[in-house]
Write a protein that holds these residues in place. Structure first.
Motif, mmCIF file in Angstrom:
data_model
loop_
_atom_site.group_PDB
_atom_site.id
_atom_site.type_symbol
_atom_site.label_atom_id
_atom_site.label_comp_id
_atom_site.label_asym_id
_atom_site.label_seq_id
_atom_site.Cartn_x
_atom_site.Cartn_y
_atom_site.Cartn_z
ATOM 1 N N GLU A 207 -5.501 -26.167 32.190
ATOM 2 C CA GLU A 207 -5.915 -24.813 32.544
ATOM 3 C C GLU A 207 -5.049 -24.324 33.689
ATOM 4 O O GLU A 207 -5.052 -24.906 34.774
ATOM 5 C CB GLU A 207 -7.384 -24.803 32.974
ATOM 6 C CG GLU A 207 -7.941 -23.426 33.273
ATOM 7 C CD GLU A 207 -8.073 -22.558 32.034
ATOM 8 O OE1 GLU A 207 -7.985 -21.321 32.166
ATOM 9 O OE2 GLU A 207 -8.262 -23.122 30.930
ATOM 10 N N PRO A 208 -4.272 -23.261 33.482
ATOM 11 C CA PRO A 208 -3.412 -22.767 34.565
ATOM 12 C C PRO A 208 -4.237 -22.187 35.719
ATOM 13 O O PRO A 208 -5.258 -21.532 35.495
ATOM 14 C CB PRO A 208 -2.584 -21.668 33.898
ATOM 15 C CG PRO A 208 -2.757 -21.872 32.423
ATOM 16 C CD PRO A 208 -4.096 -22.494 32.245
ATOM 17 N N THR A 209 -3.775 -22.426 36.923
ATOM 18 C CA THR A 209 -4.355 -21.801 38.110
ATOM 19 C C THR A 209 -3.624 -20.493 38.371
ATOM 20 O O THR A 209 -2.401 -20.485 38.529
ATOM 21 C CB THR A 209 -4.210 -22.717 39.340
ATOM 22 O OG1 THR A 209 -4.937 -23.931 39.111
ATOM 23 C CG2 THR A 209 -4.736 -22.032 40.589
ATOM 24 N N LEU A 210 -4.334 -19.375 38.387
ATOM 25 C CA LEU A 210 -3.722 -18.091 38.696
ATOM 26 C C LEU A 210 -3.603 -17.963 40.210
ATOM 27 O O LEU A 210 -4.591 -18.121 40.928
ATOM 28 C CB LEU A 210 -4.546 -16.937 38.118
ATOM 29 C CG LEU A 210 -4.766 -16.964 36.606
ATOM 30 C CD1 LEU A 210 -5.475 -15.689 36.161
ATOM 31 C CD2 LEU A 210 -3.447 -17.124 35.857
ATOM 32 N N ASP A 211 -2.403 -17.682 40.679
ATOM 33 C CA ASP A 211 -2.148 -17.691 42.115
ATOM 34 C C ASP A 211 -1.348 -16.455 42.518
ATOM 35 O O ASP A 211 -0.224 -16.254 42.051
ATOM 36 C CB ASP A 211 -1.383 -18.965 42.500
ATOM 37 C CG ASP A 211 -1.459 -19.270 43.982
ATOM 38 O OD1 ASP A 211 -1.164 -18.358 44.787
ATOM 39 O OD2 ASP A 211 -1.795 -20.413 44.342
ATOM 40 N N GLU A 212 -1.920 -15.639 43.394
ATOM 41 C CA GLU A 212 -1.284 -14.405 43.850
ATOM 42 C C GLU A 212 0.051 -14.650 44.547
ATOM 43 O O GLU A 212 0.896 -13.755 44.615
ATOM 44 C CB GLU A 212 -2.217 -13.639 44.790
ATOM 45 C CG GLU A 212 -3.446 -13.055 44.133
ATOM 46 C CD GLU A 212 -3.153 -11.766 43.381
ATOM 47 O OE1 GLU A 212 -2.071 -11.190 43.607
ATOM 48 O OE2 GLU A 212 -4.006 -11.341 42.587
#
Length: 212
Positions: free
Chosen positions: A76-81
């Motif tokens: 599961e990819p981690t969404l990171d700003e």
């Protein structure tokens, strides 16, 4: 001997953008059919790698690029700003043709300092956030590999910083093609090499929209 960790910075694939808009952080810009093929090609190229962590810019084109890799590895990819595209005052304007943003005298006032740059996010701020997310990914994948999907300018700027080069540059000379991998290899916390590859190079139509 310290363990080796590799952090791959993956630029997203080609975007559907028939109006040649500098889309920057604008929502609603998705991969083209060619872009989707690029993402699949990258996923196949890294299928045999020891990837244990995935991170992505929250923009649609980045999430769509990481999706085939996530499916392949069951991650599961981690969404990171911190991986997002750089801010740009010309976002939303056309960058092509005789009426392009860079041909209009009314925009010249924003171009006074290419070293900062005056038209967008400071290069030094981009370096700071990219280094931070690379450190996070390195710790998450310690002894293995991580893939981080980002955008051309952030990837190129952190590479320049890592290699001790000047941050101001000619955008036309960036070595960061669509769906390319810029790979940072660490021994422990020490960066030992930076590599570059273009798994989907056969599909790249040059030149791409700058800063995408």
């Amino acid at each position: 001997m310290a363990e080796t960790t590799v952090v791959h910075l993956l630029r997203h694939g080609e975007v559907h953008n028939p109006a040649n808009i500098l889309y920057g952080r604008l929502p609603g810009y998705h991969l083209s059919e060619t872009g989707k093929q690029m993402a699949e090609m990258v996923a196949k190229s890294v299928a045999g790698r020891d990837i244990t962590a995935l991170f992505s810019s929250p923009l649609e084109r980045a999430q769509e690029t990481v999706a085939p890799i996530a499916s392949s590895f069951g991650l599961e990819p981690t969404l990171d700003e911190r991986l997002i595209e750089a801010e740009n005052i010309f976002e939303g304007f056309s960058v092509a043709g005789g009426n392009g943003v860079f041909r209009s005298p009314r925009h010249y006032r924003h171009l006074w300092n290419p070293l900062r740059p005056s038209w967008g996010e400071r290069y030094t701020d981009v370096v700071r956030r990219m280094k931070s997310v690379i450190d996070t990914a390195r710790d998450a994948a310690r002894g293995h590999e991580a893939v981080l999907v980002s955008h051309q300018l952030p990837i190129w700027i952190i590479r320049l910083a890592a290699e001790g080069r000047r941050l101001p540059h000619d955008p036309r000379r960036r070595q960061c093609a669509l769906a390319s991998l810029t790979s940072f290899s660490f021994e422990g916390n020490r960066l030992v090499s930076v590599g570059y590859s273009e798994p989907a190079g056969a599909l790249v139509r040059r030149p791409a929209v700058p800063g995408a």
